[in-house]
Design an enzyme around this catalytic site. Structure first.
Site, PDB file in Angstrom:
ATOM      1  N   HIS A 179      43.625  33.816  47.814  1.00 33.34           N
ATOM      2  CA  HIS A 179      43.360  33.308  46.470  1.00 33.34           C
ATOM      3  C   HIS A 179      42.930  34.424  45.521  1.00 33.34           C
ATOM      4  O   HIS A 179      43.155  34.326  44.309  1.00 33.34           O
ATOM      5  CB  HIS A 179      42.280  32.220  46.532  1.00 33.34           C
ATOM      6  CG  HIS A 179      42.809  30.891  46.956  1.00 33.34           C
ATOM      7  ND1 HIS A 179      42.696  29.751  46.185  1.00 33.34           N
ATOM      8  CD2 HIS A 179      43.478  30.512  48.077  1.00 33.34           C
ATOM      9  CE1 HIS A 179      43.264  28.728  46.813  1.00 33.34           C
ATOM     10  NE2 HIS A 179      43.739  29.173  47.966  1.00 33.34           N
ATOM     11  N   VAL A 203      46.026  36.315  42.311  1.00 29.74           N
ATOM     12  CA  VAL A 203      45.653  36.138  40.897  1.00 29.74           C
ATOM     13  C   VAL A 203      45.018  37.449  40.434  1.00 29.74           C
ATOM     14  O   VAL A 203      43.953  37.831  40.907  1.00 29.74           O
ATOM     15  CB  VAL A 203      44.663  34.974  40.697  1.00 29.74           C
ATOM     16  CG1 VAL A 203      44.291  34.841  39.213  1.00 29.74           C
ATOM     17  CG2 VAL A 203      45.243  33.676  41.225  1.00 29.74           C
ATOM     18  N   SER A 261      38.149  39.391  41.771  1.00 25.00           N
ATOM     19  CA  SER A 261      37.881  38.573  40.588  1.00 25.00           C
ATOM     20  C   SER A 261      37.541  37.137  40.957  1.00 25.00           C
ATOM     21  O   SER A 261      36.841  36.443  40.213  1.00 25.00           O
ATOM     22  CB  SER A 261      39.081  38.605  39.638  1.00 25.00           C
ATOM     23  OG  SER A 261      40.271  38.214  40.303  1.00 25.00           O
TER      24      SER A 261
END
Length: 435
Positions: A176, A180, A186
């Site tokens: 995940h 992204v 992040s």
């Protein structure tokens, strides 16, 4: 005025007696240049070409020692760049000598033939790899935190002993994060009063776990090596250790990632559990993963589980997604666990193991369930019959060793997606907030 050596005159044939013919000999004959001029130039050419050849071919020469590629490439080309500068000055000197001897036309040819093309190639060869000198490297923390990997492994072993469900969660957390904005940690940023829309606030990330584990590892790293190891590197190492602790193959993790300084919920665009396989393949392809690699990453479902809300629509016959029907015995079993079509909140929605037989082992059992139509997610089930993926599913269902080995390789590739390096980003002190 006489015709002395102070003039660069192409028409002058001598510095003394015009009739002697002594100065009409070619400079290449060695009559008017020291013998070492041509020999020295040749040696410079050979030496510089040799350095260029080593720099260009180093990935093949050192295929059995990949950790040496980056330092070799960078050091060879730094030396090449320096020697090329020396070589340039050397030829400037030689061209001037020939010109002063009266062979102006020859000096111009010498300059064009021997100096400019080679210099262009040499500088071009040198500058390209120099840009790569900040590339990820297993030895990145050799000076600043030499025990980084062992610190992460020790903490992971302790955490895994207390909670074996943590390792699958960390593998999912890495995915995940990396898909992204790249592997920049992040996804670890917590929503705050000044920034309420971090990636963790996005719906696909509501069920992520492992944030406390990352914080624990980061605390241990900061205690040993303050301000040295990035959260992105820590997460990459933790995911590698998670694979190994679950019985998978260990794999090398090149280090040097920096932590991102942006995290936005609206950027989270991950494939939904009910996605069509064609859409998922296109999504993975956009991030550099082919159909076979996508099938291998689906194999992460060999561990962990999913909430019933991700596949409940399939329990009434699959009409909701229009995908292949689930094995009837499994469907009836899951109806008892998940209930009917009623939606439930995440806190009360039951979770089911992807692979109930070996839920905490990296093995190929999940592919066997795909072949038998006993999978939870529609996108995984479609892979058994899709022309781009069916052969890969069948192969990994048949050969456990092939999947275990390949899974580690593709996880290593995943951990390198979209990394930021050098002076970009930051090294966070606390992984859940910016510095």
């Amino acid at each position: 005025m006489g015709c002395g050596i102070q003039y660069e005159c192409g028409e002058c044939k001598s510095r003394g007696d015009m009739g002697s013919g002594e100065w009409l000999a070619s400079p290449l004959s060695g009559d008017h240049r020291e013998p070492r001029s041509i020999v020295g130039g040749t040696l410079y050419c050979i030496l510089l070409v040799g350095f260029a050849a080593v720099a260009i071919s180093s990935p093949w020469i050192f295929v059995f020692a990949p950790d040496m590629i980056t330092p070799l490439l960078c050091s060879s080309n730094v030396i090449l760049l320096v020697l090329t500068g020396i070589f340039q000055q050397y030829w400037v000197h030689q061209v001037r000598k020939v010109r002063l001897q009266g062979y102006y036309d020859f000096s111009q040819k010498l300059k064009r033939i021997a100096r400019l093309p080679f210099a262009t190639i040499a500088f071009g060869t040198a500058l390209m790899p120099l840009i790569m000198c900040d590339a990820l490297d297993e030895g990145y923390y050799a000076a600043t935190c030499p025990d980084a990997a062992s610190i992460v492994r020790a903490t992971m072993e302790r955490l895994h002993y207390n909670d074996p469900t943590l390792a699958p969660a960390l593998i999912r957390l890495l995915f995940h994060d990396c898909f992204v904005r790249g592997c920049d940690a992040s996804v670890l940023i917590s929503p705050s009063p000044g920034h309420t829309s971090s990636e963790r606030a996005a719906v696909p990330n509501h069920t992520l776990r492992g944030f406390n584990a990352v914080d624990a590892v980061k605390r241990d790293l900061e205690s040993a090596c303050p301000d040295a190891v990035s959260c992105a590197d820590a997460l990459a190492l933790m995911a590698r250790d998670a694979v190994a602790l679950l019985g998978g193959d260990d794999y090398p993790v090149a280090l040097g990632r920096r932590d991102g300084t942006e995290s936005n919920a609206w950027e989270v665009d991950l494939p939904a559990p009910f996605s069509k396989l064609d859409d998922a393949l296109a999504y993975f392809a956009a991030r550099g993963f082919g159909a076979e690699e996508t099938v291998v990453l689906f194999g992460a479902h060999t561990v962990g589980g999913a909430h019933c809300g991700s596949f409940r629509y399939r329990l009434t016959g699959g009409a909701g997604g229009g995908g292949p029907a689930m094995d009837d015995a499994l469907r009836c079993e899951l109806l008892q666990t998940c209930g009917g079509a009623a939606e439930q909140g995440m806190d009360t929605d039951p979770a089911v193991f992807f692979d109930p037989d070996t839920p905490f082992a990296v093995d190929n059992n999940y592919y066997k369930q795909i072949v038998a139509n006993r999978t939870l997610l529609q996108v995984d089930q479609e892979a058994a019959a899709h022309p781009a993926t069916a052969a890969h599913v069948a192969y990994y269902a048949a050969v456990n060793e092939a999947f275990v080995s390949r899974f580690s390789q593709v996880m290593a590739k995943l951990s390198n997606v979209g990394v930021i390096e050098g002076d970009a980003g930051e090294v966070r002190k606390v992984c859940s907030r910016y510095n």
